[in-house]
Design a protein around this motif. Structure first.
Motif, short mmCIF file in Angstrom:
data_model
loop_
_atom_site.label_atom_id
_atom_site.label_comp_id
_atom_site.label_asym_id
_atom_site.label_seq_id
_atom_site.Cartn_x
_atom_site.Cartn_y
_atom_site.Cartn_z
N TYR A 23 58.70 -0.93 0.08
CA TYR A 23 57.92 -1.97 -0.31
C TYR A 23 56.42 -1.81 -0.05
N PHE A 24 55.95 -1.43 0.92
CA PHE A 24 54.52 -1.00 1.11
C PHE A 24 54.20 0.21 0.29
N ALA A 25 54.90 1.26 0.34
CA ALA A 25 54.74 2.38 -0.76
C ALA A 25 54.26 1.92 -2.19
N GLY A 26 55.12 1.05 -2.72
CA GLY A 26 54.98 0.53 -4.07
C GLY A 26 53.84 -0.30 -4.22
N VAL A 27 53.23 -1.11 -3.29
CA VAL A 27 52.15 -1.87 -3.23
C VAL A 27 50.83 -1.03 -3.21
N HIS A 28 50.93 0.00 -2.52
CA HIS A 28 49.58 0.58 -2.05
C HIS A 28 49.71 2.06 -2.76
N GLY A 29 50.62 2.39 -3.60
CA GLY A 29 50.57 3.78 -3.96
C GLY A 29 50.63 4.93 -3.22
N LEU A 30 51.94 4.73 -2.30
CA LEU A 30 51.99 5.83 -1.31
C LEU A 30 53.32 6.48 -1.38
N LEU A 31 53.30 7.79 -0.87
CA LEU A 31 54.92 8.28 -0.61
C LEU A 31 55.25 8.05 0.90
N VAL A 32 56.80 7.83 1.13
CA VAL A 32 57.31 7.54 2.04
C VAL A 32 57.62 8.90 3.10
N ALA A 33 56.93 9.17 3.95
CA ALA A 33 57.03 10.43 4.47
C ALA A 33 58.11 10.29 5.70
N GLY A 34 59.14 11.17 5.63
CA GLY A 34 60.26 11.17 6.48
C GLY A 34 60.06 11.66 7.87
N THR A 35 60.84 11.40 8.76
CA THR A 35 60.44 11.84 10.29
C THR A 35 61.63 12.79 10.97
N GLY A 36 62.38 13.15 10.15
CA GLY A 36 63.65 13.96 10.45
C GLY A 36 63.34 15.32 10.57
N ASN A 37 63.67 15.93 11.85
CA ASN A 37 63.58 17.40 12.30
C ASN A 37 64.95 18.23 11.83
N LYS A 38 64.96 19.43 11.84
CA LYS A 38 65.76 20.33 11.36
C LYS A 38 67.14 20.06 12.10
N VAL A 39 67.24 19.68 13.32
CA VAL A 39 68.48 19.55 13.85
C VAL A 39 69.16 18.33 13.54
N GLU A 40 68.20 17.42 13.36
CA GLU A 40 68.81 16.15 13.10
C GLU A 40 69.36 16.14 11.34
N ASP A 41 68.46 16.73 10.80
CA ASP A 41 68.70 16.41 9.19
C ASP A 41 69.76 17.53 8.54
N PHE A 42 69.69 18.86 9.03
CA PHE A 42 70.50 19.96 8.74
C PHE A 42 71.59 20.43 9.68
N GLY A 43 71.54 20.10 11.03
CA GLY A 43 72.48 20.35 12.15
C GLY A 43 73.63 19.25 12.34
N VAL A 44 73.20 18.19 12.78
CA VAL A 44 74.24 17.26 13.14
C VAL A 44 74.09 16.07 12.18
N GLY A 45 73.36 15.88 11.43
CA GLY A 45 73.25 14.95 10.55
C GLY A 45 73.03 13.60 11.21
N PHE A 46 72.30 13.57 12.20
CA PHE A 46 72.02 12.47 12.98
C PHE A 46 70.85 11.37 12.30
N TYR A 47 71.27 11.02 11.30
CA TYR A 47 70.41 9.90 10.71
C TYR A 47 71.26 8.78 9.74
N THR A 48 70.38 8.03 9.34
CA THR A 48 71.44 6.96 8.42
C THR A 48 71.05 7.13 6.78
N LYS A 49 72.26 7.51 6.28
CA LYS A 49 72.20 7.75 4.80
C LYS A 49 71.67 6.39 4.36
N TYR A 50 70.50 6.55 3.47
CA TYR A 50 69.73 5.49 2.80
C TYR A 50 69.24 4.48 3.90
N GLY A 51 68.81 5.22 4.86
CA GLY A 51 68.05 4.37 6.04
C GLY A 51 66.86 5.34 6.21
N ASP A 52 66.73 6.00 7.26
CA ASP A 52 65.81 6.92 7.68
C ASP A 52 65.92 8.16 6.74
#
Length: 248
Positions: free
Chosen positions: A124-153
């Motif tokens: 919502y804020f990205a659309g209003v202000h013309g910004l990109l949403v920056a993710g905060t996942g690291n390598k172990v979370e994103d590509f190791g154990v998949g410790f994040y929410t699909k379509y969430g963070d």
């Protein structure tokens, strides 16, 4: 490393023809590092607090970081979207008495719902202000154990620290002068409204999971280890296999 990431972020923003980045601030080291790297681009950075029954310690750390970041970088602004009432309204509109579902499954599903409400808010804020949403996942979370929410963070436009192991994130955080309170805090996703740590949820800490990830990349198997190492390797493999659907 930070110079390389900052240049990459600037290029991504230019190519997308946007004004900067929006980041959800949790009070954890990953969002602190990501927001600091985005701030170093000189582009607009909007930090969003999105509490949902948030534990006081998480809120305090997040606010400390935001205030410090705003003092250091004039291009950083912040706002808060308290999503607690939204979350409670959602719960009233969906059934919660599944006889065939264990209570733990309902708790996990609602935790993931929190992450998805936050993703919607960031866009919502990205659309209003013309910004990109920056993710905060690291390598172990994103590509190791998949410790994040699909379509969430996991729902982001770009992931500045996705090539960094958790230990590297902490090292970079110290280099970037992230508040000591964040450096000393046990990693937690903050999705359950308490101080439940990532280690409590995963059964292993990030140093152990990093080790297992590297051993897995070296084509090792559980039979190559004994004791705690064997246990950790099996934990890593269990999550890695179960969460392939996210990584792919």
């Amino acid at each position: 490393v930070n110079t390389q990431i900052v240049k990459w972020l600037h290029t991504c923003a230019e190519n997308a023809k946007v004004k900067g980045f929006v980041i959800g601030i949790s009070g954890g080291v990953d969002s602190a590092v990501t927001s600091t790297l985005c701030a170093q681009t000189g582009l607009n950075v909007l930090c969003i607090e999105m509490p949902i029954h948030q534990h006081e310690s998480h809120v305090n750390r997040g606010r400390e970081h935001i205030e410090q970041l705003k003092k250091r970088f004039p291009n950083v602004t912040s706002t808060q979207a308290d999503l607690t009432s939204v979350f409670e309204a959602f719960k009233k509109e969906v059934p919660a008495d599944f006889k065939e579902s264990k209570e733990s499954k309902l708790d996990l599903t609602l935790a993931n719902t929190r992450a998805r409400l936050r993703m919607t808010t960031l866009y919502y804020f990205a659309g209003v202000h013309g910004l990109l949403v920056a993710g905060t996942g690291n390598k172990v979370e994103d590509f190791g154990v998949g410790f994040y929410t699909k379509y969430g963070d996991g729902g982001v436009d770009l992931s500045p620290i996705a090539d960094l192991m958790k230990s590297e994130v902490f090292s970079l955080a110290a280099h970037l002068n992230v508040p000591v309170s964040i450096l000393n805090a046990a990693p937690s996703d903050g999705l359950f409204g308490d101080e439940k740590t990532d280690e409590q949820q995963l059964g292993a800490n990030y140093d152990e999971l990093e080790w297992a990830m590297l051993e897995d990349e070296a084509a090792k198997t559980a039979n190559d280890f004994t004791g705690r190492q064997k246990t950790v390797f099996e934990i890593y493999k269990k999550f890695n296999k179960a969460n392939q659907h996210k990584m792919i």
